[in-house]
Design an enzyme around this catalytic site. Sequence first.
Site, mmCIF file in Angstrom:
data_model
loop_
_atom_site.group_PDB
_atom_site.id
_atom_site.type_symbol
_atom_site.label_atom_id
_atom_site.label_comp_id
_atom_site.label_asym_id
_atom_site.label_seq_id
_atom_site.Cartn_x
_atom_site.Cartn_y
_atom_site.Cartn_z
ATOM 1 C CB ALA A 50 7.577 3.500 -0.872
ATOM 2 C CD GLU A 54 14.893 2.702 -3.985
ATOM 3 O OE1 GLU A 54 14.499 3.695 -3.345
ATOM 4 O OE2 GLU A 54 14.184 2.097 -4.805
ATOM 5 N NE ARG A 62 9.688 5.925 -8.848
ATOM 6 C CZ ARG A 62 9.891 4.681 -9.229
ATOM 7 N NH1 ARG A 62 9.007 4.065 -9.962
ATOM 8 N NH2 ARG A 62 10.981 4.041 -8.879
ATOM 9 C CG ASP A 87 16.130 -4.106 -10.784
ATOM 10 O OD1 ASP A 87 15.979 -5.339 -10.799
ATOM 11 O OD2 ASP A 87 16.525 -3.456 -11.769
ATOM 12 C CD GLU A 123 -2.735 -1.375 2.338
ATOM 13 O OE1 GLU A 123 -2.598 -0.623 3.327
ATOM 14 O OE2 GLU A 123 -3.409 -2.423 2.357
ATOM 15 C CG ASP A 183 20.852 -2.629 -6.116
ATOM 16 O OD1 ASP A 183 21.885 -2.459 -6.764
ATOM 17 O OD2 ASP A 183 20.677 -3.578 -5.331
HETATM 18 C C1 LIG Z 1 23.133 5.300 -27.271
HETATM 19 C C2 LIG Z 1 22.604 4.136 -26.551
HETATM 20 C C3 LIG Z 1 23.379 3.828 -25.346
HETATM 21 C C4 LIG Z 1 22.756 2.762 -24.543
HETATM 22 C C5 LIG Z 1 23.511 2.539 -23.289
HETATM 23 C C6 LIG Z 1 22.808 1.593 -22.438
HETATM 24 C C7 LIG Z 1 23.432 1.471 -21.114
HETATM 25 C C8 LIG Z 1 22.379 1.040 -20.173
HETATM 26 C C9 LIG Z 1 22.932 0.571 -18.880
HETATM 27 C C10 LIG Z 1 21.840 0.154 -17.989
HETATM 28 C C11 LIG Z 1 22.409 -0.382 -16.736
HETATM 29 C C12 LIG Z 1 21.345 -0.792 -15.811
HETATM 30 C C13 LIG Z 1 21.925 -1.234 -14.547
HETATM 31 C C14 LIG Z 1 20.843 -1.509 -13.583
HETATM 32 C C15 LIG Z 1 20.497 -0.690 -12.640
HETATM 33 C C16 LIG Z 1 19.378 -0.976 -11.732
HETATM 34 O O1 LIG Z 1 19.877 -1.309 -10.485
HETATM 35 C C17 LIG Z 1 18.499 0.251 -11.569
HETATM 36 C C18 LIG Z 1 17.221 -0.113 -10.839
HETATM 37 O O2 LIG Z 1 16.377 -0.814 -11.669
HETATM 38 N N1 LIG Z 1 18.141 0.816 -12.834
HETATM 39 C C19 LIG Z 1 18.573 1.999 -13.185
HETATM 40 O O3 LIG Z 1 19.220 2.702 -12.476
HETATM 41 C C20 LIG Z 1 18.181 2.432 -14.566
HETATM 42 C C21 LIG Z 1 19.358 2.979 -15.297
HETATM 43 C C22 LIG Z 1 18.986 3.220 -16.703
HETATM 44 C C23 LIG Z 1 20.063 3.940 -17.416
HETATM 45 C C24 LIG Z 1 19.652 4.231 -18.813
HETATM 46 C C25 LIG Z 1 20.720 4.981 -19.500
HETATM 47 C C26 LIG Z 1 20.335 5.298 -20.909
HETATM 48 C C27 LIG Z 1 21.464 6.042 -21.557
HETATM 49 C C28 LIG Z 1 21.046 6.614 -22.844
HETATM 50 C C29 LIG Z 1 22.134 7.523 -23.402
HETATM 51 C C30 LIG Z 1 21.725 7.995 -24.723
HETATM 52 C C31 LIG Z 1 22.676 8.932 -25.396
HETATM 53 C C32 LIG Z 1 22.078 9.363 -26.673
HETATM 54 C C33 LIG Z 1 22.818 10.448 -27.318
HETATM 55 C C34 LIG Z 1 22.148 11.004 -28.492
HETATM 56 N N1 LIG Z 2 2.207 0.483 -2.895
HETATM 57 C C1 LIG Z 2 3.248 1.242 -3.220
HETATM 58 N N2 LIG Z 2 3.085 2.579 -3.444
HETATM 59 C C2 LIG Z 2 4.122 3.339 -3.808
HETATM 60 N N3 LIG Z 2 5.394 2.889 -3.951
HETATM 61 C C3 LIG Z 2 5.604 1.586 -3.739
HETATM 62 C C4 LIG Z 2 4.555 0.696 -3.361
HETATM 63 N N4 LIG Z 2 5.073 -0.549 -3.218
HETATM 64 C C5 LIG Z 2 6.385 -0.440 -3.484
HETATM 65 N N5 LIG Z 2 6.720 0.832 -3.800
HETATM 66 C C6 LIG Z 2 8.036 1.378 -4.197
HETATM 67 O O1 LIG Z 2 8.029 1.547 -5.615
HETATM 68 C C7 LIG Z 2 9.376 1.653 -6.056
HETATM 69 C C8 LIG Z 2 9.537 1.145 -7.465
HETATM 70 O O2 LIG Z 2 9.118 -0.134 -7.544
HETATM 71 P P1 LIG Z 2 9.649 -1.244 -8.533
HETATM 72 O O3 LIG Z 2 11.070 -1.516 -8.326
HETATM 73 O O4 LIG Z 2 8.726 -2.384 -8.340
HETATM 74 O O5 LIG Z 2 9.415 -0.642 -9.998
HETATM 75 P P2 LIG Z 2 10.319 0.257 -10.959
HETATM 76 O O6 LIG Z 2 11.071 1.260 -10.184
HETATM 77 O O7 LIG Z 2 9.417 0.718 -12.017
HETATM 78 O O8 LIG Z 2 11.298 -0.791 -11.604
HETATM 79 P P3 LIG Z 2 12.907 -0.967 -11.536
HETATM 80 O O9 LIG Z 2 13.258 -0.885 -10.086
HETATM 81 O O10 LIG Z 2 13.126 -2.331 -12.119
HETATM 82 O O11 LIG Z 2 13.521 0.121 -12.355
HETATM 83 C C9 LIG Z 2 10.196 0.866 -5.061
HETATM 84 O O12 LIG Z 2 11.184 1.707 -4.557
HETATM 85 C C10 LIG Z 2 9.205 0.480 -3.954
HETATM 86 O O13 LIG Z 2 9.752 0.757 -2.686
#
Ligand SMILES: CCCCCCCCCCCCC/C=C/[C@@H](O)[C@H](CO)NC(=O)CCCCCCCCCCCCCCC
Ligand SMILES: Nc1ncnc2c1ncn2[C@@H]1O[C@H](COP(=O)(O)OP(=O)(O)OP(=O)(O)O)[C@@H](O)[C@H]1O
Length: 555
Positions: free
Chosen positions: A180, A517, A312, A205, A178, A515
Amino acid sequence: MERPGRLLLLSELRVRNAACDVSLSRCLLTWKRRVSSPVYRPFRPSVSHSVSVSEIIAVREEDEDSGSRQTDDGSWNKIEEREGKDCGQAFTVLYVERCRQHRWRCAEVTFTCPDVALCQRWVSSIREQLAAITSRPRRLLVYINPYGGKRQGKRIYDQKVAPLFAQAGVSTDVIVTEYANHARDHLRKGAELKKYDGVVCVGGDGMFSEIIHGLIWRTQTDGGVDLNCPDETLLPCSLRIGIIPAGSTDCICFATVGTNDPVTSALHIIVGDSQPMDVSSVHHNNTFLRYSVSLLGYGFYGDVLTDSERKRWMGPARYDFSGVKMFLTHHYYEGTVSYLPARGILGTPRDAARCRSGCLVCQRNGQLLSDRAENYEMDEASDSDSDSEWRTIRGKFLAINAASMSCACPRTPKGLSPAAHLADGTTDLILVRKCSRFNFLRHLLRHTSKDDQFDMTFVEVHRVRRFRFTPRYCQSDSDLELDLRENGKHQIFSQIFRDHPACGCAPAYSSWNCDGEILTHTAIDVRVHCQLIKLFARGIEEPAVFEDLTNPCAI
Ligand SMILES: CCCCCCCCCCCCC/C=C/[C@@H](O)[C@H](CO)NC(=O)CCCCCCCCCCCCCCC
Ligand SMILES: Nc1ncnc2c1ncn2[C@@H]1O[C@H](COP(=O)(O)OP(=O)(O)OP(=O)(O)O)[C@@H](O)[C@H]1O
Ligand SMILES: [Ca+2]
């Protein structure tokens, strides 16, 4: 493939109107079509199918009287109409079938028996074998985040997962969160954990992070471990955790299963898989901040997260939007990184080999680290004492990333650190020094291709057991800024300093993305705890050498 072992049953049964020799051993259920006359049908191959007993989901007796059976949605189907089967006493076996890209499906095969007694013998023999698998969970505590990802968590669980759990005889207590931290706090204080064989989170995550925070806290508190002391050896958590992916990145699910698919994850839970995982603890001045299992990122990924949290409402696309924005902003940060290299263990971050199901590197290193801890050679306190081992790097960085596992996800299927291991007791520390936008783009692009993202002059990577980071603050305002932040007051001023530093240069500090946060402190002390938790997963499986081209799922 497991050896067939001693046969428990061998009968002639019918499958789709064809006579088959069907056998059951402790390991395998096999059915092979009978070739009535090899002389007249010399070219018709005798097709044989085998299913490992460990991958049978359930066995169901069909209702013979009416020639029909009840489906999951409660309606009744004619057996003959559904699958062209004979009338007669029949039973259906539900089992795991492998599809493309590491996906699993629940397949069914119905066997028709000549008499009731034989049918019941088969059903009870298979059920006995399933009951003997002690690693399968019988009772699970499930938390659903209804707001994660595209807000589909509840629907995904109700439609795709709950029916499978019901068929497999897994009972569940379900809590739809209900607010976070609802799941975390329930695990800390409310949940009667003795009743359960595992905890399942439906979400991303962030939701998984809540679960591990609750479970680790509970385990350490019950065991009298001081969470604020970074040198304490943490007690491993006994309950396994299942992830039903319903978030935005779902990188922990993707990197431990190979795909983000709720049905695949549910099947891994039902068969009782187990995958140990490293957890990094993050401290600041002997105060516990958070745990991390995937990415700890300062600079680029910290800024992307901070920016994306305000968006978000965009759902998963917020990361791409903020990613492009932060790429264009191109901030760099000064600071000092010190680390304790991982010595005397297998593997380096530049290895071609990948952490896969049954990984030997994880097994060997897990054993080595626990032996050393037992012998006091690698006493946890001595890590911090052995100053000679510590290395220090000072500089200007676009990104400082620590990946305790590959961090593979749909955005980067090979991950931030492709050779990182799930359970080897180390994290890969990736330092991206200040460089041009063009070079940074080249580096980012390599996450999506076969090219090595570390093979660039401004990128270095170290496999470490522990590291610390201290930011160097903007010269004119650093002390004031530090004071404001440390005292936790005047948050408004803090934000102004952050966005518009008085000296006119780029902001002095970023935030840590832990992760997904945001961490409240920039100076941190990180330590990897080898195999602290276990998941209902088995690591990514190597693809089978011969693809089964008759499998419709595989095409
Ligand atoms: C040009 C394409 C480049 C692509 C590069 C891709 C790299 C992506 C790396 C993703 C790594 C994710 C690691 C996981 C982290 C999770 O614990 C966390 C919680 O869910 N997620 C994020 O923090 C979410 C993090 C999300 C990060 C997304 C980054 C996107 C970068 C885009 C850059 C574009 C440049 C374009 C220039 C024209
Ligand atoms: N009922 C709720 N209302 C609002 N927030 C919540 C609720 N339940 C969990 N959360 C919070 O929502 C946040 C995001 O949740 P979740 O990780 O499931 O999805 P996401 O952020 O879209 O995905 P990812 O973490 O993979 O990028 C978490 O930090 C969690 O603590
Ligand atoms: Ca690791």
